[in-house]
Design an enzyme around this catalytic site. Structure first.
Site, PDB file in Angstrom:
ATOM      1  N   ASP A   1       0.835  -1.202   0.000  1.00 31.51           N
ATOM      2  CA  ASP A   1       0.000   0.000   0.000  1.00 31.51           C
ATOM      3  C   ASP A   1       0.868   1.250   0.000  1.00 31.51           C
ATOM      4  O   ASP A   1       0.569   2.239  -0.645  1.00 31.51           O
ATOM      5  CB  ASP A   1      -0.886   0.023   1.248  1.00 31.51           C
ATOM      6  CG  ASP A   1      -2.129  -0.814   1.022  1.00 31.51           C
ATOM      7  OD1 ASP A   1      -2.187  -1.495  -0.028  1.00 31.51           O
ATOM      8  OD2 ASP A   1      -3.009  -0.800   1.896  1.00 31.51           O
TER       9      ASP A   1
ATOM     10  N   ASP B   1       0.827   4.237  -2.674  1.00 35.49           N
ATOM     11  CA  ASP B   1       0.523   5.617  -2.304  1.00 35.49           C
ATOM     12  C   ASP B   1       1.646   6.563  -2.693  1.00 35.49           C
ATOM     13  O   ASP B   1       1.410   7.699  -3.109  1.00 35.49           O
ATOM     14  CB  ASP B   1       0.249   5.720  -0.794  1.00 35.49           C
ATOM     15  CG  ASP B   1      -1.105   5.113  -0.461  1.00 35.49           C
ATOM     16  OD1 ASP B   1      -1.925   4.968  -1.395  1.00 35.49           O
ATOM     17  OD2 ASP B   1      -1.333   4.754   0.706  1.00 35.49           O
TER      18      ASP B   1
ATOM     19  N   LEU C   1     -32.347   5.980 -16.741  1.00 37.06           N
ATOM     20  CA  LEU C   1     -33.544   6.674 -17.211  1.00 37.06           C
ATOM     21  C   LEU C   1     -33.262   7.419 -18.505  1.00 37.06           C
ATOM     22  O   LEU C   1     -32.167   7.947 -18.689  1.00 37.06           O
ATOM     23  CB  LEU C   1     -33.984   7.709 -16.173  1.00 37.06           C
ATOM     24  CG  LEU C   1     -34.552   7.196 -14.862  1.00 37.06           C
ATOM     25  CD1 LEU C   1     -34.677   8.331 -13.866  1.00 37.06           C
ATOM     26  CD2 LEU C   1     -35.910   6.560 -15.102  1.00 37.06           C
TER      27      LEU C   1
ATOM     28  N   GLU D   1     -40.774  13.090  -8.918  1.00 40.61           N
ATOM     29  CA  GLU D   1     -39.790  13.072  -7.833  1.00 40.61           C
ATOM     30  C   GLU D   1     -38.534  13.831  -8.237  1.00 40.61           C
ATOM     31  O   GLU D   1     -37.909  13.476  -9.238  1.00 40.61           O
ATOM     32  CB  GLU D   1     -39.440  11.601  -7.519  1.00 40.61           C
ATOM     33  CG  GLU D   1     -40.665  10.761  -7.252  1.00 40.61           C
ATOM     34  CD  GLU D   1     -40.400   9.245  -7.329  1.00 40.61           C
ATOM     35  OE1 GLU D   1     -39.218   8.846  -7.316  1.00 40.61           O
ATOM     36  OE2 GLU D   1     -41.382   8.491  -7.410  1.00 40.61           O
TER      37      GLU D   1
ATOM     38  N   LYS E   1     -34.941  14.799  -8.943  1.00 37.28           N
ATOM     39  CA  LYS E   1     -33.856  13.837  -9.181  1.00 37.28           C
ATOM     40  C   LYS E   1     -32.584  14.327  -8.497  1.00 37.28           C
ATOM     41  O   LYS E   1     -31.937  15.269  -8.957  1.00 37.28           O
ATOM     42  CB  LYS E   1     -33.637  13.693 -10.690  1.00 37.28           C
ATOM     43  CG  LYS E   1     -32.614  12.669 -11.077  1.00 37.28           C
ATOM     44  CD  LYS E   1     -32.690  12.406 -12.573  1.00 37.28           C
ATOM     45  CE  LYS E   1     -31.685  11.370 -13.019  1.00 37.28           C
ATOM     46  NZ  LYS E   1     -30.301  11.804 -12.906  1.00 37.28           N
TER      47      LYS E   1
ATOM     48  N   GLU F   1     -30.973   7.142  -3.268  1.00 40.02           N
ATOM     49  CA  GLU F   1     -29.773   7.927  -3.575  1.00 40.02           C
ATOM     50  C   GLU F   1     -29.001   8.285  -2.315  1.00 40.02           C
ATOM     51  O   GLU F   1     -29.581   8.731  -1.332  1.00 40.02           O
ATOM     52  CB  GLU F   1     -30.240   9.213  -4.270  1.00 40.02           C
ATOM     53  CG  GLU F   1     -29.248   9.811  -5.198  1.00 40.02           C
ATOM     54  CD  GLU F   1     -29.192   9.105  -6.553  1.00 40.02           C
ATOM     55  OE1 GLU F   1     -29.910   8.104  -6.748  1.00 40.02           O
ATOM     56  OE2 GLU F   1     -28.404   9.549  -7.396  1.00 40.02           O
TER      57      GLU F   1
ATOM     58  N   LYS G   1     -34.908  16.896 -17.412  1.00 34.96           N
ATOM     59  CA  LYS G   1     -33.698  17.574 -16.933  1.00 34.96           C
ATOM     60  C   LYS G   1     -33.892  19.089 -16.856  1.00 34.96           C
ATOM     61  O   LYS G   1     -34.568  19.675 -17.705  1.00 34.96           O
ATOM     62  CB  LYS G   1     -32.524  17.272 -17.877  1.00 34.96           C
ATOM     63  CG  LYS G   1     -32.039  15.839 -17.813  1.00 34.96           C
ATOM     64  CD  LYS G   1     -31.404  15.579 -16.473  1.00 34.96           C
ATOM     65  CE  LYS G   1     -30.634  14.295 -16.411  1.00 34.96           C
ATOM     66  NZ  LYS G   1     -29.285  14.329 -16.847  1.00 34.96           N
TER      67      LYS G   1
ATOM     68  N   CYS H   1     -13.699   6.389 -46.641  1.00 38.97           N
ATOM     69  CA  CYS H   1     -13.320   7.683 -46.058  1.00 38.97           C
ATOM     70  C   CYS H   1     -12.585   7.389 -44.754  1.00 38.97           C
ATOM     71  O   CYS H   1     -13.098   6.686 -43.886  1.00 38.97           O
ATOM     72  CB  CYS H   1     -14.559   8.529 -45.793  1.00 38.97           C
ATOM     73  SG  CYS H   1     -14.224  10.031 -44.857  1.00 38.97           S
TER      74      CYS H   1
HETATM   75  S1  IVH Z   1     -35.787   5.527 -10.361  1.00 39.21           S
HETATM   76  C1  IVH Z   1     -36.203   2.607 -12.798  1.00 39.21           C
HETATM   77  N1  IVH Z   1     -36.113   7.692  -8.963  1.00 39.21           N
HETATM   78  O1  IVH Z   1     -31.307   8.650 -11.555  1.00 39.21           O
HETATM   79  C2  IVH Z   1     -35.637   3.921 -12.910  1.00 39.21           C
HETATM   80  N2  IVH Z   1     -33.976   7.346  -9.949  1.00 39.21           N
HETATM   81  O2  IVH Z   1     -30.825   7.929 -14.460  1.00 39.21           O
HETATM   82  C3  IVH Z   1     -34.337   4.210 -12.245  1.00 39.21           C
HETATM   83  N3  IVH Z   1     -32.324   9.090  -9.449  1.00 39.21           N
HETATM   84  O3  IVH Z   1     -29.412   5.724 -11.242  1.00 39.21           O
HETATM   85  C4  IVH Z   1     -34.348   4.688 -10.874  1.00 39.21           C
HETATM   86  N4  IVH Z   1     -33.651  10.320  -8.176  1.00 39.21           N
HETATM   87  O4  IVH Z   1     -29.290   7.431  -9.361  1.00 39.21           O
HETATM   88  C5  IVH Z   1     -35.252   6.989  -9.714  1.00 39.21           C
HETATM   89  N5  IVH Z   1     -36.585   9.541  -7.679  1.00 39.21           N
HETATM   90  C6  IVH Z   1     -35.721   8.842  -8.410  1.00 39.21           C
HETATM   91  C7  IVH Z   1     -34.373   9.272  -8.619  1.00 39.21           C
HETATM   92  C8  IVH Z   1     -33.532   8.479  -9.415  1.00 39.21           C
HETATM   93  C9  IVH Z   1     -32.426  10.194  -8.678  1.00 39.21           C
HETATM   94  C10 IVH Z   1     -31.095   8.661 -10.170  1.00 39.21           C
HETATM   95  C11 IVH Z   1     -30.596   7.283  -9.837  1.00 39.21           C
HETATM   96  C12 IVH Z   1     -30.553   6.513 -11.120  1.00 39.21           C
HETATM   97  C13 IVH Z   1     -30.563   7.614 -12.134  1.00 39.21           C
HETATM   98  C14 IVH Z   1     -31.231   7.165 -13.405  1.00 39.21           C
END
Ligand code: IVH
Length: 676
Positions: free
Chosen positions: A34, A38, A84, A117, A119, A177, A309, A434
């Site tokens: 280690d 390091d 997502l 929800e 994100k 999360e 987003k 190309c």
């Molecule tokens: S649902 C089945 N709910 O977004 C759908 N994800 O791009 C996937 N995230 O990896 C999860 N808030 O880290 C869900 N209310 C929420 C969320 C959430 C944040 C994040 C999560 C996931 C990412 C998907």
């Protein structure tokens, strides 16, 4: 030491660092103590500090907070952790809802309710509870397999260790999360670039005591595997989560209608800067679990959820130059080289200009002062230019009429589906004629979703190409390793590693193989559909002789655009030659049709006419889920013809002649023990 020597010393150290990492993280066989590890890390960081021109993606400064700092054991998620899809505009949301409504064949007036929800931008984790006890905690990993970070997760106060409620499922993966509040991040600013990195870094500490020092929080929002969950919609589930002792987001809401979603989005966006945690959008999930189940997933994202987003961060900078990049499909993409500027913590020096029309519409010129926007992980783009600040003798940008790489004419195609001329201009050369297209095709070939050759990144493709070591995909499997060993930055060990990674990928599934060819319009999903249709490499390759292109139209998801593209692919003699060469060096596995023992085993179906309340796509997935098959025409191999409204007469007649069972929708659903 002169600059060259410093570079070479740095490179050697980075190679060593990579080698040690591989031995430690991948082979579980550390090469050094280690302390030595390091020390090396420290030396690299010192060099970078003293000589600002040094940089490497493999530097410890780039892997802080990402690479696990200990060899966590891996564990499979019983139910994969999906990602997502993104939406950025009202139009995207309208489309999202339309797709759902079409898939479920909903009547126009049916309102879809969504759990909305915020994100949180943190690190997702999956917590398994058995008989009410926190049993195991995994990171997301690649979605299929995560790292076992149970001990570190157990230090988080927001994660209940024992749940006594009667209605808590016997077994469940609670997902949510892990994040750091902005107020707590202030003290960590020196060590990490942003709160997300800080959360990720501290979750992966070797010693859980170090994790405990950082005030991590946890918000729960979904679940994976479950046994005994007694709720039937997402909002009810969120309510249960807080009854069971989990924190949930106080801004979660239940909403229907796109205009109400947008109203809520605007309201939350206004509150965004006052929140103590970073959010980068709002997740919308179809509330009803039975609808979610019917909708299922596409690739690795659910059809029933999307992330809306927030628009990004903006900054003003100067356009220094406009370069033309050539993509794998020959598309010419203009890229603005801008004076480097920090946008939301990331230094931006390139911004996409999308296409020729966009440049003309916004009259973007070299020398202009521009507003640059960066949203999420998307490539930054130019929003607008300030005409008042324009230099006097600037001139309009003229898009090249010839490919900057091979000199062929550039063309704008007519899109038969939209009946419009494409906004994108393309090089008219065929694939490998190309150079730039070839390089991009090779990058695609080795990329993660294709051959996924470890350590064979974009830079290596470019380097090998320049040295004429590769020109076509099959060259990758016939590399002259003795030549590589002599190249700068390579050594015996790194060449051995490369050879190993390449040899490991000589066996591949037909699906990945088709995807890796980079045929335009054939992404992962379509490659999967095609592989199921062709079953074997030779059937696929024979398409050029059998000419059975029209059969493909019956594959749900493959349309005229895709078929045309496949035809163009096979019409290029060079592509056939490449297939021949690849056949010699690879084993492409046949698709094994997993005929499990579903209720429709050995039964084939064909639908004609419009069904009521259920789409063709859903019928197809129902049949396949139950081990049945769908066919595209009435032959004596067909077992059932399902007829809906206004069926094709010819199909019904032939079915009658062949004495094939003709059933309606209700009878079909009855076979599955479902009612309509
Ligand atoms: S649902 C089945 N709910 O977004 C759908 N994800 O791009 C996937 N995230 O990896 C999860 N808030 O880290 C869900 N209310 C929420 C969320 C959430 C944040 C994040 C999560 C996931 C990412 C998907």
């Amino acid at each position: 030491m002169n600059k060259k020597e410093i570079h070479s010393d740095y490179k050697k150290k980075i190679d060593k660092f990579k080698e040690y990492n591989k031995a430690y993280f991948e082979d579980s066989n550390p090469k050094v103590s280690d302390k030595n590890y390091d020390d090396l890390k420290k030396k690299i960081l010192e060099l970078e500090k003293n000589y600002k021109f040094l940089e490497s993606k493999d530097s410890p400064s780039n892997v802080i907070g990402h690479k696990p700092s200990k060899n966590f054991s891996k564990s499979l998620h019983k139910v994969p952790m999906l990602s997502l899809g993104n939406a950025f505009s009202k139009e995207d949301l309208v489309n999202f809802e339309k797709k759902i409504s079409n898939f479920l064949s909903l009547r126009k007036n049916v309102e879809i309710y969504y759990s909305t929800e915020p994100k949180i931008d943190g690190i997702s984790a999956s917590l398994t509870y058995k008989k009410g006890k926190f049993y195991k905690g995994l990171s997301r990993g690649d979605g299929k397999e995560g790292e076992d970070i149970t001990e570190n997760l157990a230090t988080i106060n927001d994660i209940p260790k024992i749940i006594l409620s009667n209605d808590f499922p016997n077994e469940i993966d609670i997902r949510g999360e892990v994040f750091i509040q902005n107020s707590d991040f202030t003290n960590l600013r020196e060590k990490f670039a942003n709160p997300r990195n800080a959360a990720s870094g501290s979750l992966r500490q070797k010693d859980p005591k170090d994790t405990k020092k950082i005030p991590l929080k946890f918000i729960a929002y979904t679940f994976g595997y479950e046994k005994g969950l007694l709720v039937n919609n997402q909002f009810e589930y969120l309510k249960k989560l807080s009854e069971w002792g989990f924190k949930t987001n106080p801004l979660n809401k239940l909403i229907s209608g796109v205009s109400n979603l947008i109203k809520n989005y605007n309201e939350v966006e206004k509150k965004r800067s006052n929140l103590d945690f970073d959010i980068d959008g709002i997740v919308y999930k179809v509330n009803d679990f039975s609808m979610q189940k019917r909708l299922g997933n596409v690739a690795n994202a659910p059809r029933w959820a999307i992330a809306h987003k927030f628009s990004s961060n903006k900054a003003i900078s100067k356009i220094l130059d406009i370069e033309i990049q050539i993509g794998r499909t020959g598309a010419l993409t203009p890229v603005a080289k801008i004076k480097p500027i920090n946008i939301g913590g990331v230094i931006v020096s390139n911004a996409t200009l999308h296409n020729e029309d966009e440049i003309n519409r916004k009259d973007i010129r070299v020398g202009d002062t521009a507003v640059i926007e960066r949203a999420g992980d998307v490539i930054p783009h130019i929003l607008s230019v300030d005409i008042k600040k324009r230099i006097k003798n600037s001139s309009r940008f003229i898009f090249p009429k010839n490919c900057p790489s091979c000199g062929s004419k550039t063309i704008k195609e007519f899109n038969k589906v939209t009946k419009k001329i494409d906004a994108v201009r393309r090089c008219s050369s065929k694939d490998y004629y190309c150079d730039k297209i070839s390089i991009e095709k090779l990058k695609h070939f080795v990329s993660k979703e294709a051959f996924n050759i470890d350590g064979f990144g974009k830079k290596i493709v470019e380097g090998f190409w320049k040295k004429k070591l590769i020109k076509f995909p099959h060259d990758i499997f016939k590399l002259e390793y003795n030549k590589i060993e002599k190249l700068e930055g390579w050594g015996k060990l790194s060449v051995e590693n490369l050879k190993y990674s390449i040899n490991q990928k000589k066996q591949i599934s037909l699906e990945r193989f088709i995807y890796s060819l980079g045929i335009r319009h054939i992404g992962l999903e379509n490659a999967k559909l095609l592989s199921k249709h062709f079953i074997s490499f030779s059937n696929f390759k024979n398409l050029s002789q059998s000419n059975k292109y029209d059969d493909l139209i019956n594959l749900d998801g493959i349309g005229e655009t895709q078929i045309n593209s496949i035809k163009i692919f096979f019409s290029n003699y060079l592509n056939i030659k490449i297939l021949d060469e690849l056949e010699k060096v690879l084993t492409v596995n046949n698709v094994t049709v997993t005929k499990s023992n579903g209720i429709l085993k050995n039964k084939s179906f064909l639908v004609t006419g419009k069904l009521n309340g259920i789409s063709r796509a859903e019928v197809k997935s129902l049949i396949e889920e139950n081990s049945g098959t769908t066919v595209s025409s009435v032959t004596n191999k067909l077992n059932y013809l399902i007829i809906g409204d206004k069926p094709t007469k010819r199909k019904v007649e032939s079915a009658k002649q062949l004495k094939i069972k003709i059933i309606d929708q209700a009878e079909f659903l009855k076979m599955l023990n479902k009612t309509s």
